[in-house]
Design a protein around this motif. Structure first.
Motif, PDB file in Angstrom:
ATOM      1  N   UNK A  19       3.671  10.320  -7.163  1.00 33.68           N
ATOM      2  CA  UNK A  19       4.826  10.842  -8.140  1.00 33.68           C
ATOM      3  C   UNK A  19       3.988  10.912  -9.581  1.00 33.68           C
ATOM      4  N   UNK A  20       3.178  10.401 -10.041  1.00 30.71           N
ATOM      5  CA  UNK A  20       2.182  10.649 -11.253  1.00 30.71           C
ATOM      6  C   UNK A  20       1.332  11.824 -11.146  1.00 30.71           C
ATOM      7  N   UNK A  21       0.860  12.305  -9.807  1.00 28.95           N
ATOM      8  CA  UNK A  21       0.421  13.562  -9.896  1.00 28.95           C
ATOM      9  C   UNK A  21       1.324  14.767 -10.076  1.00 28.95           C
ATOM     10  N   UNK A  22       2.682  14.594  -9.510  1.00 25.43           N
ATOM     11  CA  UNK A  22       3.490  15.540  -9.770  1.00 25.43           C
ATOM     12  C   UNK A  22       3.960  15.610 -11.146  1.00 25.43           C
ATOM     13  N   UNK A  23       4.170  14.311 -11.826  1.00 26.08           N
ATOM     14  CA  UNK A  23       4.365  14.311 -13.086  1.00 26.08           C
ATOM     15  C   UNK A  23       3.477  15.030 -14.088  1.00 26.08           C
ATOM     16  N   UNK A  24       2.017  14.977 -13.921  1.00 26.71           N
ATOM     17  CA  UNK A  24       1.098  15.599 -14.474  1.00 26.71           C
ATOM     18  C   UNK A  24       1.143  17.042 -14.132  1.00 26.71           C
ATOM     19  N   UNK A  25       1.370  17.541 -13.092  1.00 33.09           N
ATOM     20  CA  UNK A  25       1.632  18.796 -12.834  1.00 33.09           C
ATOM     21  C   UNK A  25       2.573  19.502 -13.609  1.00 33.09           C
ATOM     22  N   UNK A  26       3.870  18.593 -13.631  1.00 30.66           N
ATOM     23  CA  UNK A  26       5.064  19.170 -14.572  1.00 30.66           C
ATOM     24  C   UNK A  26       4.763  19.206 -15.846  1.00 30.66           C
ATOM     25  N   UNK A  27       4.075  18.224 -16.543  1.00 29.69           N
ATOM     26  CA  UNK A  27       3.597  18.308 -17.792  1.00 29.69           C
ATOM     27  C   UNK A  27       2.728  19.465 -18.357  1.00 29.69           C
ATOM     28  N   UNK A  28       1.777  19.595 -17.373  1.00 29.31           N
ATOM     29  CA  UNK A  28       0.874  20.914 -17.466  1.00 29.31           C
ATOM     30  C   UNK A  28       1.613  22.224 -17.282  1.00 29.31           C
ATOM     31  N   UNK A  29       2.614  22.322 -16.768  1.00 32.35           N
ATOM     32  CA  UNK A  29       3.492  23.463 -16.609  1.00 32.35           C
ATOM     33  C   UNK A  29       4.263  23.757 -17.826  1.00 32.35           C
TER      34      UNK A  29
ATOM     35  N   UNK B 179       0.830  -1.297   0.158  1.00 32.14           N
ATOM     36  CA  UNK B 179       0.117  -0.007  -0.124  1.00 32.14           C
ATOM     37  C   UNK B 179       1.015   1.239   0.121  1.00 32.14           C
ATOM     38  N   UNK B 180       2.023   1.242   0.774  1.00 35.27           N
ATOM     39  CA  UNK B 180       2.656   2.465   0.742  1.00 35.27           C
ATOM     40  C   UNK B 180       3.452   2.686  -0.745  1.00 35.27           C
ATOM     41  N   UNK B 181       3.705   1.453  -1.373  1.00 35.09           N
ATOM     42  CA  UNK B 181       4.361   1.680  -2.652  1.00 35.09           C
ATOM     43  C   UNK B 181       3.453   2.317  -3.728  1.00 35.09           C
ATOM     44  N   UNK B 182       2.208   1.957  -3.457  1.00 37.08           N
ATOM     45  CA  UNK B 182       0.926   2.549  -4.368  1.00 37.08           C
ATOM     46  C   UNK B 182       0.824   3.885  -4.055  1.00 37.08           C
ATOM     47  N   UNK B 183       0.747   4.275  -3.000  1.00 31.24           N
ATOM     48  CA  UNK B 183       0.433   5.804  -2.342  1.00 31.24           C
ATOM     49  C   UNK B 183       1.706   6.618  -3.047  1.00 31.24           C
ATOM     50  N   UNK B 184       2.949   6.328  -2.983  1.00 29.07           N
ATOM     51  CA  UNK B 184       4.104   6.919  -3.488  1.00 29.07           C
ATOM     52  C   UNK B 184       4.130   7.091  -4.959  1.00 29.07           C
ATOM     53  N   UNK B 185       3.510   5.860  -5.614  1.00 28.95           N
ATOM     54  CA  UNK B 185       3.491   6.010  -7.057  1.00 28.95           C
ATOM     55  C   UNK B 185       2.290   6.977  -7.601  1.00 28.95           C
ATOM     56  N   UNK B 186       1.226   6.960  -6.730  1.00 33.05           N
ATOM     57  CA  UNK B 186       0.164   7.972  -7.154  1.00 33.05           C
ATOM     58  C   UNK B 186       0.674   9.436  -6.866  1.00 33.05           C
TER      59      UNK B 186
END
Length: 277
Positions: free
Chosen positions: A70-80, A61-68
């Motif tokens: 990271x994905x959110x941060x990547x989406x924000x970076x892509x939008x910027x 579960x900890x790994x899943x939360x971390x991956x989520x």
């Protein structure tokens, strides 16, 4: 008196049989009631069939939360990044549009300059042709003795006022040499002579024939008056000017062969005229 001390007994006193029987009955009744309630209880109560347990955070579960995250941060970076790219594209489009407009403006300016140069060259060629024709005609007339003497004009103007002064000055220069760019006192070009003649009456004309052909009011060649400025070529693009002196004649600095002469309008019909006085 006995030497043996009396030791009191610690035993509780015996209860009477009636009290004992009463207590036994009460206890029996209570136990009977409890037994009855216990027997009836299981028939009415609902058994517990489900137990809720709190989730346990495991390594998965900890790994899943971390991956989520990271994905959110990547989406924000892509939008910027996309926003920066869109802004850069907008700036580039504006720059390209401005450059295109400037290129069109320069091309139009070059086209106009080329057209003006072509018109000027054509006017110069036409003027050269007219000059050659005048020289030929002058030589032919001179050989036959039919030309009017340059120093003795065949017509004396009847102009009055300022126009008379302009005409008199122009006729006084007959016989002077023609020199390109000449402004007197003994050599003239066409516009230099006209400018000097009008300066005698306080009128400051432009220096070149193109500007002189639009200085004043355009008049018909059928209604000329002494002192009117004659021009050859278009208004604003004239290549030659002279002064109308009346009687169907004009004075002008024609060319290097003839100098300043007085001629009939039939000798070289002008294109138009302007009236300044």
């Amino acid at each position: 008196m006995s030497h043996t001390a009396h030791i009191p007994s610690h035993r509780k006193p015996r209860q009477s049989a009636s009290k004992t029987a009463l207590r036994a009955g009460v206890a029996g009744g209570v136990l009977s009631t409890i037994a009855v309630a216990g027997a009836a209880g299981p028939a009415q109560a609902e058994p517990v069939t489900q137990t809720l347990e709190m989730p346990t955070i495991t390594a998965g579960l900890s790994t899943t939360v971390a991956a989520s995250a990271q994905a959110t941060q990547q989406v924000a970076l892509d939008l910027e990044t996309q926003a920066h790219e869109d802004a850069a594209a907008t700036v580039a489009a504006k720059t390209a549009k401005k450059a295109k407009a400037e290129a069109v403006r320069k091309a139009e300016a070059e086209r106009k300059a080329e057209a003006a140069a072509k018109a000027k060259a054509e006017a110069a060629a036409e003027r050269a042709s007219r000059t050659a024709e005048r020289t030929t005609l002058s030589a032919s007339s001179g050989s036959s003795g039919s030309t009017t003497s340059a120093s003795s004009p065949s017509y004396s103007s009847n102009a009055t006022g300022s126009a008379a002064s302009v005409v008199a000055f122009a006729q006084a220069q007959i016989g002077d040499a023609y020199v390109s760019g000449g402004t007197g006192p003994n050599s003239w070009d066409c516009s230099g002579l006209v400018q000097a003649a009008f300066r005698t009456v306080g009128v400051d004309l432009p220096r070149v024939s193109q500007s002189q052909s639009t200085f004043g009011t355009q008049v018909s060649l059928d209604s000329l008056q002494p002192g009117d400025i004659l021009y050859w070529g278009g208004a604003g693009s004239a290549y030659h000017v002279g002064i109308y002196v009346g009687g169907g004649q004009f004075v002008g600095a024609q060319n290097s062969s003839t100098g300043v002469v007085q001629k009939s309008l039939d000798y070289d019909p002008p294109s138009g005229a302007v009236r300044v006085l």
